[in-house]
Structures are given as C-alpha cells and as structure tokens.
Design a protein around this motif. Structure first.
Motif, PDB file in Angstrom:
ATOM      1  N   ASN A 109     -11.481  -0.303  -9.591  1.00  0.00           N
ATOM      2  CA  ASN A 109      -9.970   0.108  -9.392  1.00  0.00           C
ATOM      3  C   ASN A 109      -9.931   1.563  -9.146  1.00  0.00           C
ATOM      4  O   ASN A 109      -8.683   1.891  -9.156  1.00  0.00           O
ATOM      5  N   ARG A 142      -7.140   4.006  -5.436  1.00  0.00           N
ATOM      6  CA  ARG A 142      -6.835   3.348  -6.675  1.00  0.00           C
ATOM      7  C   ARG A 142      -6.399   2.010  -6.205  1.00  0.00           C
ATOM      8  O   ARG A 142      -5.539   1.923  -5.253  1.00  0.00           O
ATOM      9  N   SER A 143      -6.564   1.079  -7.111  1.00  0.00           N
ATOM     10  CA  SER A 143      -6.056  -0.138  -6.890  1.00  0.00           C
ATOM     11  C   SER A 143      -5.674  -0.916  -8.251  1.00  0.00           C
ATOM     12  O   SER A 143      -5.968  -0.736  -9.217  1.00  0.00           O
ATOM     13  N   LEU A 144      -5.115  -2.118  -7.966  1.00  0.00           N
ATOM     14  CA  LEU A 144      -4.819  -2.998  -9.228  1.00  0.00           C
ATOM     15  C   LEU A 144      -5.572  -4.213  -9.142  1.00  0.00           C
ATOM     16  O   LEU A 144      -5.729  -4.681  -8.059  1.00  0.00           O
ATOM     17  N   LEU A 159       0.556   4.143  -6.729  1.00  0.00           N
ATOM     18  CA  LEU A 159       0.360   2.986  -7.640  1.00  0.00           C
ATOM     19  C   LEU A 159       1.225   2.580  -8.594  1.00  0.00           C
ATOM     20  O   LEU A 159       1.261   1.568  -9.212  1.00  0.00           O
ATOM     21  N   SER A 160       2.112   3.597  -9.071  1.00  0.00           N
ATOM     22  CA  SER A 160       3.185   3.204 -10.014  1.00  0.00           C
ATOM     23  C   SER A 160       4.414   2.636  -9.406  1.00  0.00           C
ATOM     24  O   SER A 160       5.402   2.422  -9.923  1.00  0.00           O
ATOM     25  N   SER A 217      -3.308   2.411  -3.422  1.00  0.00           N
ATOM     26  CA  SER A 217      -2.991   3.766  -3.287  1.00  0.00           C
ATOM     27  C   SER A 217      -4.136   4.672  -2.986  1.00  0.00           C
ATOM     28  O   SER A 217      -4.992   4.610  -3.477  1.00  0.00           O
ATOM     29  N   LYS A 227      -0.216  -2.249  -4.602  1.00  0.00           N
ATOM     30  CA  LYS A 227      -1.693  -2.672  -5.278  1.00  0.00           C
ATOM     31  C   LYS A 227      -2.760  -1.803  -4.656  1.00  0.00           C
ATOM     32  O   LYS A 227      -3.647  -1.714  -5.411  1.00  0.00           O
ATOM     33  N   ASN A 247      -2.214   8.272  -8.345  1.00  0.00           N
ATOM     34  CA  ASN A 247      -1.607   7.448  -9.476  1.00  0.00           C
ATOM     35  C   ASN A 247      -0.143   7.080  -9.237  1.00  0.00           C
ATOM     36  O   ASN A 247       0.269   6.038  -9.494  1.00  0.00           O
ATOM     37  N   THR A 296       0.753  -1.008   0.107  1.00  0.00           N
ATOM     38  CA  THR A 296      -0.044  -0.217   0.102  1.00  0.00           C
ATOM     39  C   THR A 296       0.894   1.325   0.050  1.00  0.00           C
ATOM     40  O   THR A 296       1.987   1.225   0.597  1.00  0.00           O
TER      41      THR A 296
END
Ligand code: 5GP
Ligand code: MN
Length: 337
Positions: A306, A284-286, A261-262, A269, A267, A258, A233
């Motif tokens: 997501n 945000r998620s993957l 998440l990068s 953010s 997984k 974002n 996280t």
C-alpha cells in the motif's frame, strides 16, 4: 550466522560497525538506525550511521543526529574506506542494495558480516543474518525485537525509545494505516515505559512546518490535485519550477500523496515530482491493490503493497503520460473492491 544465538556470540567482542539506511531517509529509516546505534554503542561497539543523502529537518532532532555521516556531502573514498574497514554492516529499512546507490557496491564487496533489518517486499538476499518481516509495520519495530531477542530490553533508554517510537509512529501514519496491529500498540507502549515521549516526538515531526511548506500544501490541494473517478485514482504533478517557487526542501512533499487517498472513493494516489536529477513517484493504495507491483513493473521502484516509490529518467510530461497510459491495465483491479 543464521541464528540469533550465533549473532549474540558474534557480538560478545567489540565490532567496528557501520549502519546504513536508504536514500532520502524518512523517520523510520533514521529512527531505527539511530536507535540501533545507541544500543550498539552502549554494548561497546564503535558504531557509525551513514546515510546516502540528506534528510528532512523534521527528523534531524533525533539524538545522535550530529554524528550521522551524509555520504553525498563527503568524498566517495571516505565512505568506501569506512565500509571496507567495518567488521559488521547493518542495512536498515531497505531490501535491495540499489536503494543506497553507489554505497551498494561497497557493501556487496565488503567482507564484513552483513545484517538486514527490514520490512519491504521481495528482499535481495545479500546478508548473513536477516531480521526481515514484511508484516512488520516499521523497521523500528524489528530493531526493538532484535534488542529483545538479544536479551537487552533493559538497555532501552529514552534516546533509543524516542528514535524507535518516531519510526513506529510515522510508518503507521500515526497509528492509522492498515499495518497498525496489536503488536504495534504493544511495542509503542513498551517504548513509552522505557522513556519515549509521544507528545514531544509528534510535535517535533508534525508541528515544525515552515510557512513555505504549508503554502505548498495549500497550493497542491487547491490547484494540483486531480481525480479520475473512472479509475478511482488521484494524482498530483509538481514541476521543478513549482517546487522552487515554494522554496521546497527535502521532505516538504512528504505526506502530500496521502491527501489524494483521503478523497472518498479513491483507491490509488500518486505524486509525481520533478527532482531535476530524476522524476520521483510516490504511490499509495487501499486494500489489495498493490502499488509495489505497479512501481516495480513500470517505475524502477518498489516498497510495500500500500505504499511504494519509484523513479524515471523521462521528462515530467513523459512520466505523466506513461502513468496515465498504464491506468487502463489496472482498471479492473481498481474498480473491484
Ligand atoms: P515514499 O513514497 O514515501 O518515498 O516511499 C514509500 C515506500 O516505498 C517506502 O517504504 C520507501 O522505502 C519505498 N520506496 C520509495 N522509493 C523507492 C524506490 O525507488 N525503490 C524501492 N524499492 N522502494 C522505494
Ligand atoms: Mn520503514
């Protein structure tokens, strides 16, 4: 009015129309609203777009922007009157009436025909006609489909195409998110054929930063981005004082989440920011991890699997504590691929 044919019939005579979109509209919300407004006006329907609040400067270039009514800047009675006098109300890019604040009750009470065009999860069923599809990447895409279903693709001009293209481009993260389907490219291509200018639209949206916004981004990346590898996280906390220090305007924090998440291996953010009137969360998620579920269960929000948002009326510190306290509940999901 459940079928497109009935809707087409209903549109045969001019209808006094209001288009509403969600609080703090983004490019998809405003682009789909203005794209639809241009189309309806071309068909002879007097149409007004009302937004609950202001929105970022980087979307204010859209054709028709100057005619948008910003509810927060007007008297409550003015919106109430316009909504009660409307024959047709479109609700774009939101799935529950609470997303438009006090306008929600006005819509609920209105006797107008209501049309929902949206791609968020778990919609509230208040509309007479729904163009709802949670597999669509953007609401702009659904407006395009509606115009096509009504047999009016030929009416799509450069103004409509630029507005819809802006929604499609931003809600797919410039054609990078997992919602970037073949259909997205197909519609983008058709919009370009109808006059959308991808270079112009992306320059206007992404390359019109203020220096303060870039400095805020630099500060966030070097000082504020936290990573918790044990939960895969990343999170960023911004106080009201920090936002003020960088002269933050509406939209200046968009996209910051974002970056979390990068980071390799991350997984989930989350951006938590103090907006003074409340604490706002952007999640945000993957993959399969659902931030819609997390936002609904804990932060009075929702969205997509997501990408979701929420808020609290706690203090910033209490909100951060709450977020950190719930992470263990999600540990298994976050560590599983
Ligand atoms: P953002 O983090 O960019 O504000 O929002 C991400 C997604 O979640 C967008 O699709 C937005 O419409 C949705 N969203 C943001 N805030 C809220 C909220 O408070 N409630 C609900 N239901 N959806 C939200
Ligand atoms: Mn959208």
């Amino acid at each position: 009015m459940e079928k497109i044919q009935d809707f087409k019939e209903y549109l045969k005579i001019p209808r006094k129309t209001v288009i509403l979109t969600h609080f703090k509209p983004d490019a998809d919300a405003l682009g789909s609203s203005l794209g639809l407004a241009h189309y309806l006006k071309k068909k002879g329907h007097p149409t007004l777009v009302i937004t609950p609040s202001d929105y970022p400067d980087f979307i204010a270039w859209m054709p028709g922007n100057k005619d948008v009514m910003i509810h927060q800047r007007e008297k409550f009675e003015k919106s109430a009157k316009l909504i009660s006098q409307a024959e047709l109300i479109f609700c774009l890019d939101f799935s529950c009436l609470s997303r438009i604040n006090d306008l929600g009750e006005m819509v609920r009470k209105s006797s107008a025909k209501k049309v929902l065009i949206d791609h968020h999860l778990e919609p509230e069923h208040f509309a007479d006609f729904e163009q709802w599809d949670d597999t669509a990447a953007s609401t702009a895409e659904l407006v395009f489909k509606l115009i096509a279903d009504l047999g009016d693709k030929n009416l799509i001009d450069a103004d409509i195409a630029d507005c819809l293209y802006a929604g499609l481009m931003t809600d797919t993260g410039s054609f990078r998110h997992s919602n970037t389907s073949g259909q997205v490219f197909q519609i983008a291509s058709e919009l370009v054929e109808h006059g959308a200018d991808p270079y112009k639209v992306s320059k206007l949206i992404y390359d019109t930063n203020t220096l303060e916004r870039l400095r805020l981004m630099g500060y966030v990346l070097s000082e504020k981005l936290q990573v918790l590898p044990e939960y895969r996280t990343a999170y960023i906390v911004l106080s009201a004082e920090e936002l003020k220090r960088f002269g933050s305007q509406t939209g200046d924090t968009e996209g910051l989440v974002n970056y979390g998440l990068s980071v390799k291996g991350v997984k989930l953010s989350v951006l938590i920011s103090d907006r003074r009137e409340n604490i706002k969360l952007s999640l945000r998620s993957l993959g399969n991890f659902s931030v819609n579920e997390m936002a609904r269960a804990h932060f009075d929000g929702g969205g997509h699997r997501n990408a979701a948002g929420g808020q609290t009326t706690l203090t910033l510190e209490q909100t951060v504590k709450k977020f950190l306290d719930i992470l263990p509940l999600y540990k298994d999901q976050l560590l599983n691929d």
